[in-house]
Design a protein around this motif. Structure first.
Motif, PDB file in Angstrom:
ATOM      1  N   ASP A  50      46.905  41.096  37.949  1.00 52.02           N
ATOM      2  CA  ASP A  50      46.937  40.862  36.500  1.00 52.02           C
ATOM      3  C   ASP A  50      47.263  39.391  36.217  1.00 52.02           C
ATOM      4  O   ASP A  50      46.628  38.755  35.374  1.00 52.02           O
ATOM      5  N   HIS A  53      44.189  37.400  37.119  1.00 49.62           N
ATOM      6  CA  HIS A  53      43.119  37.611  36.149  1.00 49.62           C
ATOM      7  C   HIS A  53      43.364  36.792  34.883  1.00 49.62           C
ATOM      8  O   HIS A  53      42.442  36.223  34.302  1.00 49.62           O
ATOM      9  N   HIS A 118      45.901  52.613  35.479  1.00 49.15           N
ATOM     10  CA  HIS A 118      44.558  53.198  35.525  1.00 49.15           C
ATOM     11  C   HIS A 118      44.046  53.569  34.133  1.00 49.15           C
ATOM     12  O   HIS A 118      42.988  54.184  34.008  1.00 49.15           O
ATOM     13  N   ARG A 123      42.260  48.809  32.300  1.00 48.13           N
ATOM     14  CA  ARG A 123      40.966  48.511  32.919  1.00 48.13           C
ATOM     15  C   ARG A 123      40.166  47.554  32.047  1.00 48.13           C
ATOM     16  O   ARG A 123      39.494  46.660  32.572  1.00 48.13           O
ATOM     17  N   MET A 126      41.632  44.095  32.449  1.00 50.92           N
ATOM     18  CA  MET A 126      41.274  43.529  33.750  1.00 50.92           C
ATOM     19  C   MET A 126      39.769  43.275  33.862  1.00 50.92           C
ATOM     20  O   MET A 126      39.319  42.771  34.891  1.00 50.92           O
ATOM     21  N   ASP A 127      39.005  43.650  32.826  1.00 52.31           N
ATOM     22  CA  ASP A 127      37.540  43.529  32.866  1.00 52.31           C
ATOM     23  C   ASP A 127      36.953  44.264  34.067  1.00 52.31           C
ATOM     24  O   ASP A 127      36.007  43.788  34.702  1.00 52.31           O
ATOM     25  N   ASP A 128      37.537  45.426  34.394  1.00 52.73           N
ATOM     26  CA  ASP A 128      37.101  46.202  35.548  1.00 52.73           C
ATOM     27  C   ASP A 128      37.269  47.684  35.230  1.00 52.73           C
ATOM     28  O   ASP A 128      38.380  48.215  35.300  1.00 52.73           O
ATOM     29  N   PRO A 129      36.180  48.381  34.873  1.00 57.59           N
ATOM     30  CA  PRO A 129      36.278  49.794  34.500  1.00 57.59           C
ATOM     31  C   PRO A 129      36.710  50.708  35.645  1.00 57.59           C
ATOM     32  O   PRO A 129      37.079  51.859  35.412  1.00 57.59           O
ATOM     33  N   ALA A 130      36.714  50.199  36.869  1.00 57.84           N
ATOM     34  CA  ALA A 130      37.129  51.002  38.019  1.00 57.84           C
ATOM     35  C   ALA A 130      38.432  50.488  38.634  1.00 57.84           C
ATOM     36  O   ALA A 130      38.791  50.879  39.746  1.00 57.84           O
ATOM     37  N   PHE A 131      39.161  49.625  37.900  1.00 54.24           N
ATOM     38  CA  PHE A 131      40.397  49.048  38.454  1.00 54.24           C
ATOM     39  C   PHE A 131      41.337  50.151  38.921  1.00 54.24           C
ATOM     40  O   PHE A 131      41.565  51.133  38.226  1.00 54.24           O
ATOM     41  N   THR A 132      41.900  49.953  40.105  1.00 53.03           N
ATOM     42  CA  THR A 132      42.837  50.926  40.649  1.00 53.03           C
ATOM     43  C   THR A 132      43.859  50.223  41.535  1.00 53.03           C
ATOM     44  O   THR A 132      43.660  49.078  41.937  1.00 53.03           O
ATOM     45  N   THR A 137      48.637  47.378  47.116  1.00 64.98           N
ATOM     46  CA  THR A 137      48.503  46.487  45.955  1.00 64.98           C
ATOM     47  C   THR A 137      49.761  45.625  45.805  1.00 64.98           C
ATOM     48  O   THR A 137      50.868  46.164  45.695  1.00 64.98           O
TER      49      THR A 137
END
Length: 154
Positions: A50, A53, A118, A123, A126-132, A137
């Protein structure tokens, strides 16, 4: 160690401080800010991803931030007292308890944080629809102290 005056952080200096936003605006942020103001929340967990990003550096020990409420109003100044970067699997119980969010153990804390990380809001941020996240991590474990309660400044 809360200061009731504004001598530690004059209003003119607030603009120079990093903004500390806990959660997203709404009930979660309101709860977290209340816990900071009542002293029950003295730690927080972020994600290295984060910070990267957003292009923000990690907080440094001794750095101060202005906490904002859901209406983006400054309500407090906090100071970072320690910082550790560890894999998610290494978050310890003392950190969990110091987050002041009422989690009974690390497993409950992790489930609640994964639900947040999640979420559609995270998401999207983060501009990421699959962020996990997973055990590896990198997390930012920040401890802080309340320096100034700004609510009485109004």
């Amino acid at each position: 160690m809360t200061s009731d005056s504004h001598a530690d952080t004059p209003n003119a200096d607030l603009a120079s401080l990093r903004k500390a936003e806990f959660g997203f605006p709404g009930s979660l942020r309101d709860r977290l800010v209340a816990a900071i103001l009542d002293g029950s929340k003295t730690s927080t967990t972020g994600l290295v991803a984060d910070y990267e990003h957003e292009g923000d550096p990690l907080p440094e020990v001794g750095s101060r931030s202005v906490v904002v409420d859901s209406d983006d109003r400054p309500v407090a100044v906090i100071e970072t007292t320690s910082l550790r970067v560890v894999p998610l699997a290494e978050v310890d119980l003392a950190h969990v308890f110091d987050e002041g969010e009422g989690d009974a153990d690390v497993a409950e804390w992790r489930a609640n944080h994964e639900k947040f990380w999640h979420s559609p809001e995270m998401r999207a941020a983060m501009d990421d629809p699959a962020f996990t996240v997973d055990d590896t991590t990198p997390t930012v474990l920040e401890r802080f102290r309340l320096v100034t309660d700004l609510r009485s400044a109004d």
